[in-house]
Design an enzyme around this catalytic site. Structure first.
Site, PDB file in Angstrom:
ATOM      1  N   ALA A 181     -14.571   0.890  14.701  1.00 52.81           N
ATOM      2  CA  ALA A 181     -14.763  -0.222  13.768  1.00 52.81           C
ATOM      3  C   ALA A 181     -14.379  -1.540  14.430  1.00 52.81           C
ATOM      4  O   ALA A 181     -13.497  -1.588  15.291  1.00 52.81           O
ATOM      5  CB  ALA A 181     -13.930  -0.002  12.515  1.00 52.81           C
TER       6      ALA A 181
ATOM      7  N   GLU B  17     -17.158   9.612  15.662  1.00 55.09           N
ATOM      8  CA  GLU B  17     -17.695  10.163  14.418  1.00 55.09           C
ATOM      9  C   GLU B  17     -19.217  10.091  14.387  1.00 55.09           C
ATOM     10  O   GLU B  17     -19.878  11.023  13.911  1.00 55.09           O
ATOM     11  CB  GLU B  17     -17.084   9.425  13.229  1.00 55.09           C
ATOM     12  CG  GLU B  17     -15.615   9.766  13.052  1.00 55.09           C
ATOM     13  CD  GLU B  17     -14.908   8.871  12.047  1.00 55.09           C
ATOM     14  OE1 GLU B  17     -14.211   9.406  11.177  1.00 55.09           O
ATOM     15  OE2 GLU B  17     -15.057   7.629  12.133  1.00 55.09           O
TER      16      GLU B  17
ATOM     17  N   GLY C  64     -14.959   5.473  14.989  1.00 53.89           N
ATOM     18  CA  GLY C  64     -16.292   5.593  14.431  1.00 53.89           C
ATOM     19  C   GLY C  64     -17.335   5.989  15.452  1.00 53.89           C
ATOM     20  O   GLY C  64     -18.334   6.630  15.113  1.00 53.89           O
TER      21      GLY C  64
ATOM     22  N   GLU D  36      -7.384   6.563  14.934  1.00 51.45           N
ATOM     23  CA  GLU D  36      -7.131   5.769  13.723  1.00 51.45           C
ATOM     24  C   GLU D  36      -5.664   5.710  13.327  1.00 51.45           C
ATOM     25  O   GLU D  36      -5.182   4.677  12.840  1.00 51.45           O
ATOM     26  CB  GLU D  36      -7.975   6.312  12.558  1.00 51.45           C
ATOM     27  CG  GLU D  36      -9.446   5.925  12.617  1.00 51.45           C
ATOM     28  CD  GLU D  36     -10.286   6.857  13.469  1.00 51.45           C
ATOM     29  OE1 GLU D  36     -11.523   6.748  13.440  1.00 51.45           O
ATOM     30  OE2 GLU D  36      -9.701   7.698  14.199  1.00 51.45           O
TER      31      GLU D  36
END
Length: 263
Positions: free
Chosen positions: A69, A117, A114, A137
């Site tokens: 992010a 992911e 992310g 994270e």
């Protein structure tokens, strides 16, 4: 065909393969709100296009597939704005995960948070020697929110998933390959070309059978073996009663390449 959207570029190859390129290389392809909206929109268009048989998710630049992010954007947000962004991000990750066509991630450099992911949301991960994966994270007070906890659990097993998520450590291409996260390892700079080759191989097969097989693979996660075999049976029936099956067997008998009706 090439289409530029905010933060991504969409290309079409050989008629049947669509490529989504994360295109913010100056920011290491970090995911911001506009880029997430573009990804969701592109996946919706691609998913609805019956002529697309496989998808490649790649990235511009040389340093990163996606560094996660965009924390610079998020640093200026209020709690209410972060919660609104959450819905946009979930839609983007869900759009990649929900593609009806097989998706191949072409990973180079950093695939963190992310980025990791997004790669795990694809069916197959092709990565080059420079790839580094991680779900860091917790090191910034967050929890993986793009499916990371559940995808890592399913793809890596409980022990390694907990190790990566709770420590926030990164893994090299060596460990990613050993763990089974990476399906194909290629030399530096070759991830995109290799991923497009994989996607083209998929696209040459029956689109009905490929989509049905993907549904069986995905829907069989986390259910009993009995239920999973019923899911497989439904996929088999879809393919067996299709025009693709009739064409595939006829082409085999005639010793020619099949012309898939895609029905």
């Amino acid at each position: 065909m090439r289409q530029a959207l905010d933060g991504i570029t969409v290309r079409r190859h050989d008629g049947y393969v669509a490529e989504i390129v994360l295109d913010r290389p100056a920011a290491m392809n970090a995911l911001n709100t506009a880029m997430a909206e573009s990804i969701a929109a592109a996946c919706a268009d691609i998913g609805a296009d019956r002529s697309v048989r496989a998808v490649v998710l790649g990235a511009a630049g040389t340093k990163a597939f996606c560094a996660g992010a965009d924390l610079k954007e998020r640093n200026a947000m209020t709690d209410a704005q972060i919660l609104r962004q959450r819905g946009v991000f979930r839609a983007a990750f869900g759009a990649v995960l929900g593609l009806p066509q097989p998706a191949v991630a072409a990973v180079h450099g950093y695939a963190l948070g992310g980025g990791c992911e997004f790669a795990m949301s694809c069916d197959i991960i092709v990565a080059d020697e420079t790839a580094v994966f991680g779900l860091p994270e917790v090191t910034v007070g967050l929890v993986p929110g793009g499916g990371g906890t559940q995808l890592a659990l399913r793809r890596l097993g409980a022990g390694l998933a907990a190790d990566l998520i709770l420590t926030g450590r990164r893994i090299s291409i060596d460990e990613a390959e050993r763990s089974g996260l990476v399906a194909r390892r290629v030399p530096a700079g070759q991830a995109r070309a290799a991923a497009l080759e994989v996607a083209s191989a998929i696209a040459a097969n029956s689109p009905v059978a490929v989509r049905a097989a993907k549904r069986a693979l995905r829907n069989g996660w986390g259910v009993t073996l009995e239920s999973a075999l019923d899911i497989e049976d439904a996929a088999w029936r879809t393919a067996a009663l299709s025009g693709d099956r009739r064409e595939g067997i006829a082409a085999f008998a005639d010793k020619r390449a099949p012309q898939w009706p895609g029905e």
